[in-house]
Design a protein around this motif. Structure first.
Motif, mmCIF file in Angstrom:
data_model
loop_
_atom_site.group_PDB
_atom_site.id
_atom_site.type_symbol
_atom_site.label_atom_id
_atom_site.label_comp_id
_atom_site.label_asym_id
_atom_site.label_seq_id
_atom_site.Cartn_x
_atom_site.Cartn_y
_atom_site.Cartn_z
ATOM 1 N N VAL A 1 0.836 -1.211 0.000
ATOM 2 C CA VAL A 1 0.000 0.000 0.000
ATOM 3 C C VAL A 1 0.870 1.261 0.000
ATOM 4 O O VAL A 1 0.511 2.271 -0.614
ATOM 5 C CB VAL A 1 -0.965 0.004 1.203
ATOM 6 N N TYR A 2 2.026 1.210 0.650
ATOM 7 C CA TYR A 2 2.904 2.377 0.649
ATOM 8 C C TYR A 2 3.532 2.600 -0.728
ATOM 9 O O TYR A 2 3.648 3.738 -1.200
ATOM 10 C CB TYR A 2 3.995 2.233 1.708
ATOM 11 N N GLU A 3 3.945 1.540 -1.384
ATOM 12 C CA GLU A 3 4.531 1.685 -2.718
ATOM 13 C C GLU A 3 3.496 2.188 -3.722
ATOM 14 O O GLU A 3 3.806 3.023 -4.582
ATOM 15 C CB GLU A 3 5.128 0.352 -3.165
ATOM 16 N N ALA A 4 2.272 1.695 -3.614
ATOM 17 C CA ALA A 4 1.210 2.180 -4.498
ATOM 18 C C ALA A 4 0.919 3.662 -4.230
ATOM 19 O O ALA A 4 0.698 4.442 -5.167
ATOM 20 C CB ALA A 4 -0.051 1.342 -4.299
ATOM 21 N N ALA A 5 0.933 4.065 -2.961
ATOM 22 C CA ALA A 5 0.682 5.471 -2.627
ATOM 23 C C ALA A 5 1.806 6.372 -3.133
ATOM 24 O O ALA A 5 1.553 7.494 -3.595
ATOM 25 C CB ALA A 5 0.521 5.603 -1.111
#
Length: 207
Positions: free
Chosen positions: A87-91
């Motif tokens: 989720v952090y990489e996508a954000a």
């Protein structure tokens, strides 16, 4: 009576001016005192469980006087490292950050998932790993008081820990060209190796 009314009116106007000027001044100082990079990190589109608790730390100068500014953020997530890292990489991608494939990412081998990113004049290191749990008790020690029973969650270590480091690209050594180790640039060996004895021809045989 007129003098009192004028005095009251003057005081009211003065108080209004002070209040109207103090409020924008307060928010202005607050904005300047907080690093805008942290505001950018706050705007990352991550769910609440991925940012259960956040701790920020900053060092160095914003204007790169002696040392450039280093922004560090530690976040506790309620879910596993793989899901949290996703989720952090996508954000980050959604916010304009691009994956940065560079050597020394990380500087040394780390457990968990470590990725590097770049955007404009900034670099970002994202490290997601399992949380640091309490060390097990020493031999012979009991973790449960004599008069109580252990809870069902005792000994468990769930969730994950997220570390974010943001630096100015000009202060990140990984953006600078690394020295070449090409053997052709090392020059000749100043201490050549002799395969034969150079004094052999000068040795006289006994007469």
């Amino acid at each position: 009576m007129r003098e009192r009314r004028r005095l009251r009116l003057g005081i009211l106007v003065l108080v209004s001016v002070v209040l109207l000027g103090a409020i924008p001044l307060y928010f202005g100082i607050r904005t300047l005192s907080r690093d805008p990079v942290f505001n950018t990190l706050d705007e990352l589109d991550v769910p609440g469980w991925a940012a259960a608790q956040t701790v920020d730390n900053v060092s160095g100068s914003r204007w790169c006087l002696q040392d450039c500014r280093l922004r560090e953020r530690t976040v506790e997530s309620e879910r596993a490292p793989e899901e949290t890292a996703g989720v952090y990489e996508a954000a980050l991608r959604k916010d304009g950050w691009e994956p940065w494939q560079v050597s020394r990412c990380p500087e040394q081998k780390e457990k968990g998932r470590y990725t590097c990113w770049r955007r404009d004049e900034l670099t970002l290191d994202l490290w997601v790993r399992e949380p640091t749990c309490a060390a097990p008790p020493a031999a012979g020690e009991s973790t449960v008081p004599p008069s109580t029973e252990a809870s069902p969650a005792a000994g468990t270590c769930a969730g994950s820990l997220v570390s974010v480091k943001v630096r100015n690209a000009i202060d990140d050594e990984r953006t600078r060209p690394q020295p070449s180790t090409d053997p052709s640039l090392t020059g000749e060996d100043p201490f050549p190796t002799f395969t034969e004895d150079p004094l052999e021809e000068l040795t006289r045989s006994p007469s």
